[in-house]
Design a protein around this motif. Structure first.
Motif, PDB file in Angstrom:
ATOM      1  N   GLN A  76     -22.977 -47.192 120.401  1.00 54.50           N
ATOM      2  CA  GLN A  76     -21.790 -48.162 120.594  1.00 54.50           C
ATOM      3  C   GLN A  76     -20.625 -47.593 119.770  1.00 54.50           C
ATOM      4  O   GLN A  76     -19.646 -48.263 119.876  1.00 54.50           O
TER       5      GLN A  76
ATOM      6  N   LEU B  64     -17.755 -46.966 122.079  1.00 50.61           N
ATOM      7  CA  LEU B  64     -17.403 -48.104 122.808  1.00 50.61           C
ATOM      8  C   LEU B  64     -16.683 -49.115 121.861  1.00 50.61           C
ATOM      9  O   LEU B  64     -15.732 -49.860 122.318  1.00 50.61           O
ATOM     10  N   SER B  65     -17.379 -49.403 120.758  1.00 46.64           N
ATOM     11  CA  SER B  65     -16.889 -50.628 119.916  1.00 46.64           C
ATOM     12  C   SER B  65     -16.074 -49.854 118.726  1.00 46.64           C
ATOM     13  O   SER B  65     -16.417 -48.875 118.340  1.00 46.64           O
TER      14      SER B  65
ATOM     15  N   ARG C 132     -22.576 -62.352 122.689  1.00 47.97           N
ATOM     16  CA  ARG C 132     -23.030 -60.964 122.641  1.00 47.97           C
ATOM     17  C   ARG C 132     -24.283 -60.730 122.028  1.00 47.97           C
ATOM     18  O   ARG C 132     -25.104 -59.781 122.522  1.00 47.97           O
TER      19      ARG C 132
ATOM     20  N   ARG D 232     -26.787 -61.526 124.548  1.00 48.91           N
ATOM     21  CA  ARG D 232     -27.193 -60.455 125.513  1.00 48.91           C
ATOM     22  C   ARG D 232     -28.106 -59.474 125.089  1.00 48.91           C
ATOM     23  O   ARG D 232     -28.915 -58.853 125.604  1.00 48.91           O
ATOM     24  N   ASP D 233     -27.903 -58.959 123.826  1.00 47.09           N
ATOM     25  CA  ASP D 233     -28.265 -57.895 123.174  1.00 47.09           C
ATOM     26  C   ASP D 233     -29.802 -58.155 123.149  1.00 47.09           C
ATOM     27  O   ASP D 233     -30.546 -57.369 123.206  1.00 47.09           O
TER      28      ASP D 233
ATOM     29  N   ALA E 216     -31.465 -57.822 126.112  1.00 44.29           N
ATOM     30  CA  ALA E 216     -31.310 -56.337 126.621  1.00 44.29           C
ATOM     31  C   ALA E 216     -32.754 -55.854 125.901  1.00 44.29           C
ATOM     32  O   ALA E 216     -33.470 -55.052 126.484  1.00 44.29           O
TER      33      ALA E 216
ATOM     34  N   ILE F 126     -34.702 -47.084 128.496  1.00 44.78           N
ATOM     35  CA  ILE F 126     -33.693 -47.870 127.932  1.00 44.78           C
ATOM     36  C   ILE F 126     -34.385 -48.117 126.460  1.00 44.78           C
ATOM     37  O   ILE F 126     -33.640 -48.234 125.528  1.00 44.78           O
TER      38      ILE F 126
ATOM     39  N   GLU G  26     -33.669 -45.223 124.177  1.00 48.23           N
ATOM     40  CA  GLU G  26     -32.157 -45.145 123.899  1.00 48.23           C
ATOM     41  C   GLU G  26     -31.871 -46.164 122.816  1.00 48.23           C
ATOM     42  O   GLU G  26     -31.138 -45.803 121.830  1.00 48.23           O
ATOM     43  N   ARG G  27     -32.346 -47.503 123.048  1.00 44.10           N
ATOM     44  CA  ARG G  27     -31.965 -48.498 121.912  1.00 44.10           C
ATOM     45  C   ARG G  27     -32.939 -48.114 120.679  1.00 44.10           C
ATOM     46  O   ARG G  27     -32.017 -48.294 119.613  1.00 44.10           O
TER      47      ARG G  27
ATOM     48  N   GLN H 203     -30.742 -45.640 119.007  1.00 43.01           N
ATOM     49  CA  GLN H 203     -29.467 -46.012 118.544  1.00 43.01           C
ATOM     50  C   GLN H 203     -29.616 -46.823 117.064  1.00 43.01           C
ATOM     51  O   GLN H 203     -28.743 -46.982 116.425  1.00 43.01           O
TER      52      GLN H 203
ATOM     53  N   ASP I 298     -26.325 -49.147 117.049  1.00 41.96           N
ATOM     54  CA  ASP I 298     -26.588 -49.977 118.183  1.00 41.96           C
ATOM     55  C   ASP I 298     -25.645 -51.323 118.019  1.00 41.96           C
ATOM     56  O   ASP I 298     -24.775 -51.219 117.230  1.00 41.96           O
ATOM     57  N   PHE I 299     -26.042 -52.039 119.002  1.00 36.61           N
ATOM     58  CA  PHE I 299     -24.993 -53.340 118.769  1.00 36.61           C
ATOM     59  C   PHE I 299     -24.906 -54.274 117.690  1.00 36.61           C
ATOM     60  O   PHE I 299     -23.967 -54.570 117.100  1.00 36.61           O
TER      61      PHE I 299
END
Lengths: 478, 416
Positions: B95, B98-99, B341, B344-345, B348, B358, B361-362, B365, B371-372
């Protein structure tokens, strides 16, 4: 010619009997149609939502009551980036860039709220769009169908037979190529529908057509590569493995490596960092809220001379408004200089990345597709520039009413008491300096121009593979 | 026949197999390139943080050198906050591309500041960089597929299959040994650069062990899948196509379907609404009676309610109170945005159990703190810091402490 058609037709007959070819095609088409519908719906919703927010923002601004004009400078305004019509096929940068910018006096804010920041985190390849389906999986399907074209004749012993009948190696390859080309054109039908649909949203015919054109070029290029390996290698599974490995390298791995290299080639400092450096330049300009700032000494002298008066109180205009206008102009000059440097560097990085399109046709097609769809970096910068233009115009419009519609005396006394506060206002019609924000992609010709280099790269691959095929056709032996 | 001799024999075979060696070399170089590129990016971020810290300190010193009240000190004083990359960030940038992981914050309403995005070139973010997690999650399975799809079909075509089975004894164990020897060779080529880079970067051994454990399980998953597909009595081409199809399904189609459905199941308020609400609240306050704003403020901060306000003139206390009230009015939306959010995480996370790519990857992260949750934790730290900042100034404002520039050195400092 008849011979070629016969070869092509028999290849088609073979595919219709092949379980793998059929299921692969059906899967691809289903995937494509589903992503087209979902991406289209999402794009439609986004366009609708952002337009709604845009109108709402404009109306709220205009509905503000009478007040001091400088308060409106800080009240500010929002602009929203509505997606281009072809975003329903290739949203491009849309998920990773902010959707809206807050515009206010004295500052350039960044675009906020990108989809990717709030979407479920389920991995790097989860942003599937119709464009991605074509770019990633189109080649795989072409490989799946085409890899056996020549080698199958060889393995079953019919190749010797065909060549003995007087069919030249080249015409055999051309015939098979024709079959593959027809298949590729069939694959492009969903894109055709997306393109037609985008026309109803105001897209130009030229860009819709050229989008179909570049994908035709890209998939044909993979078709030729498939035929090439099918004719020079002996074993069917080796051919399939070679082509899949090539796909992995060219489509998946090389673009990522290119990103790492491009990032290193052109270092880019963050916005906060450049903003801090910029502060030093800004401090030299003087604070537009403080007309007594020494930075405005020259301005004061000039304006007194211009109106031939002794004191600023005697000016027919409000000196505070003049200062605000002047300061905003100089400040914006500095802000734009830094923004330009940043955008230039980003463009250089993009260029460094797109240069690798000579090596990876996936990079070339992705660049061309985004450029033609109006969802590339160029258009993001265009959005930032147009937003900045709007910001500067309305802020200066407000500063102008500050100078013209409000007397210096009233302005100075604005904080004395409620009555003076009421006096230091201008009427709400002055807010009409705000222009309507309507972000539109560049003209089709400009967009195709932006895609020019990428199209050249695809052409280069195309020409290279034609030469390779001609060569392999001549030496084709059973 | 004992297992050990089978392993040694297969290892000898493998060393003589050019295809395996080529793929080992490919994975080794990709993995090295990936960790190097990741380390370089982290190095870049650290250098940037260092420069930012200096510049931020200098800027605040200049900005506050000419202020004459607590109010203007708070107005002109920006404070740098950032999320330091962890010692394992190089392996999975997640992230962080992205964030936002850095903000400069001041005491005005926070909602107007916290959604600013100082992220890099969006084009590079979109295409995605080469990091270890990319190689492990997407490239590794493909390489395994290439090495294992014709495990049996190849021998079958060569006419050795039945002979080998007769000679080697029990059918399945022989092929399994061959499959796993190849897979482990690839696994070592993949993780060796990770370990070396981890040691250089000072990653904790637990993290490295966990990371390689995750990758190991993932390797075993794909090896078993390939082994199972390869045991079908079908031609090598069909098996290869089926495996590639499985790769596409698990790495792309399932994640894409998951993301789209999760985003639909859990709606979040639009960012535009948060910003507009906040702006209207802050702006309206100028025209409202001061008492209205102060009463709303005192609901949250009853300890300062002895303050006497004077209507009609400008007053910093009131100014910052309406900034605070602006945030308060946005709170329901902010909470919904945050919770949405997080939901959602969470979904996910559950969904990732369906698709090993996935999940890996998570997991990587999470180890790398990219991660998120890490992005959210940073956002929370910024909020906490903003609260500290407000506490500092509220005390000065409401206790009517005389302005003293020297006391600015007691300002709260953002710590990672």
């Amino acid at each position: 010619m008849k011979q070629l058609l016969l070869i092509a037709a028999s290849e088609w007959r073979y595919w219709t009997r092949s379980y793998l070819a059929l299921s692969g095609t059906v899967l691809f088409m289903v995937l494509l149609i589903v992503t087209s519908l979902l991406t289209g719906m999402h794009s439609e919703e986004q366009a609708h939502e952002r337009e709604h927010h845009q109108t709402e923002a404009e109306n709220t601004f205009l509905a503000q009551p009478d007040r001091h004009p400088h308060r409106m400078v800080h009240y500010g305004h929002y602009v929203f980036r509505s997606p281009a019509p072809l975003a329903l096929f290739d949203p491009g940068l849309d998920p990773v860039i902010g959707q809206s910018i807050f515009l206010e006096g004295h500052r350039q804010n960044s675009a906020m709220f990108a989809d990717s920041g709030s979407s479920a985190n389920v991995g790097g390849l989860s942003w599937l769009t119709p464009a991605m389906v074509y770019q990633l999986f189109g080649p795989l399907l072409v490989i799946l169908l085409g890899h056996g074209a020549i080698v199958r004749e060889r393995e079953s012993g019919t190749l010797a037979h065909l060549l003995a009948q007087g069919i030249s190696g080249r015409s055999l390859i051309v015939g098979k190529g024709l079959a593959l080309l027809c298949f590729i054109i069939l694959l492009l039908v969903p894109l055709l529908f997306s393109a037609i649909f985008s026309l109803s949203h105001g897209e130009e015919v030229l860009s819709a057509l050229s989008l179909i054109g570049v994908y035709l070029l890209y998939l044909s290029m993979w078709g030729m590569m498939t035929l090439f390996f099918s004719s020079i290698l002996q074993k069917r599974s080796t051919i399939l493995a070679t082509l899949t490995a090539l796909w992995l390298g060219l489509v998946l791995v090389l673009p990522s490596i290119a990103v790492s290299i491009a990032e290193r080639a052109v270092p880019l400092a963050g916005k906060i960092e450049t903003d801090l450096i910029m502060q030093e330049d800004i401090r030299k300009l003087g604070d537009g809220h403080k007309p007594n700032d020494p930075a405005f000494k020259q301005l004061r002298a000039n304006i007194l001379k211009q109106y031939d008066v002794e004191k600023i109180e005697d000016l027919p205009v409000n000196f505070r408004g003049i200062v605000a206008m002047n300061a905003e102009k100089n400040l914006t000059g500095v802000l734009n200089d830094y923004a330009d440097v940043r955008m230039t560097k980003e463009t250089q990085q993009a260029q460094a990345l797109s240069d690798y399109g000579w090596l990876s046709p996936k990079l070339a097609i992705a660049n061309a597709s985004r450029a033609i769809s109006g969802t590339d970096l160029e258009h993001y910068h265009r959005f930032l520039r147009e937003a900045e233009e709007l910001r500067f115009d309305f802020v200066q419009g407000l500063n102008n009413s500050h100078a013209e519609k409000l007397t210096y005396q009233d302005d100075m006394n604005r904080n004395r008491d409620d009555a003076s506060g009421l006096k230091a206002r201008v009427d709400a019609t002055s807010w009409e300096v705000l222009n309507v924000f309507d972000f539109q992609p560049a003209s089709a010709v400009d967009r195709i121009n932006n895609a020019f280099q990428s199209i050249m790269m695809l052409m280069f691959w195309f020409a290279l593979l034609i030469a390779a095929l001609l060569w392999s056709g001549r030496r084709l032996q059973p | 026949m004992n297992l050990l001799s089978a392993i040694i024999r297969e290892a000898k075979f493998m060393v003589r197999d050019r295809a395996v060696l080529v793929w080992m070399l490919v994975v080794l170089s990709l993995s090295s390139l990936a960790v190097w590129s990741g380390m370089d990016a982290v190095e870049h971020q650290r250098a940037s943080i260092e420069r930012l810290e200096t510049a931020d300190r200098e800027d605040r010193m200049i900005q506050t050198s000419h202020v004459k009240s607590w109010g203007s000190a708070a107005y002109y004083g920006f404070h740098l906050t950032y999320d330091e990359p962890s010692e394992f960030t190089f392996a999975a940038m997640g992230q962080r591309d992205l964030s936002p992981w850095k903000h400069r914050i001041r005491m005005l309403a926070l909602e107007g500041q916290i959604y600013e995005r100082d992220t890099g070139n969006p084009l590079l973010t979109l295409v995605g960089r080469l990091d270890f997690s990319f190689v492990a999650v997407f490239v590794l399975p493909f390489v395994l597929i290439m090495l294992l799809y014709d495990l049996r079909a190849g021998e079958r075509v060569a006419g050795r299959h039945d002979l080998l089975v007769v000679v080697a004894g029990r059918d399945s164990s022989f092929w399994l040994v061959r499959a796993f020897i190849r897979a482990f060779a690839i696994f070592f080529c993949l993780t060796t650069p990770l370990f070396i880079a981890g040691i250089v970067a000072g990653t904790s051994y637990t993290t490295l062990v966990f990371a390689s454990l995750f990758v190991f399980v993932y390797t075993v998953f794909w090896t078993l899948l390939c082994y199972w597909f390869a045991s079908w009595r079908l031609s090598a081409s069909v098996i290869l196509v089926a495996l590639a199809g499985a790769w596409i399904t698990l790495s792309v189609i399932v994640p894409a379907a998951g993301r789209m459905s999760i985003d639909r199941i859990v709606p979040i308020p639009s960012g535009a609404d948060i910003l507009m609400t906040q702006r209207e609240a802050v702006n309206d306050a100028w025209d409202l009676p001061k008492a209205t704003t102060m009463n709303a403020f005192w609901e949250r901060y009853p300890e300062w309610n002895e303050y006497k306000l004077i209507e009609g003139s400008f007053d910093w206390n009131w100014y910052y109170a309406f900034q605070q009230v602006g945030d308060q009015k946005t709170e329901p939306l902010t909470i919904a945005y945050r919770e949405g959010r997080l939901d959602r995480d969470r979904l996910a996370g559950m969904f990732s159990l369906l698709a090993p790519p996935i999940l890996l990857e998570r997991s990587l992260q999470a180890l790398a703190k990219t991660d998120f949750n890490a992005a959210m934790a940073y956002e929370d730290r910024v909020r906490d810091f903003h609260a500290e900042l407000r506490d500092f100034y509220y005390k000065k404002f409401f206790r009517k402490e005389a302005f003293d520039k020297k006391l600015l050195k007691d300002l709260p400092v953002f710590t990672n």
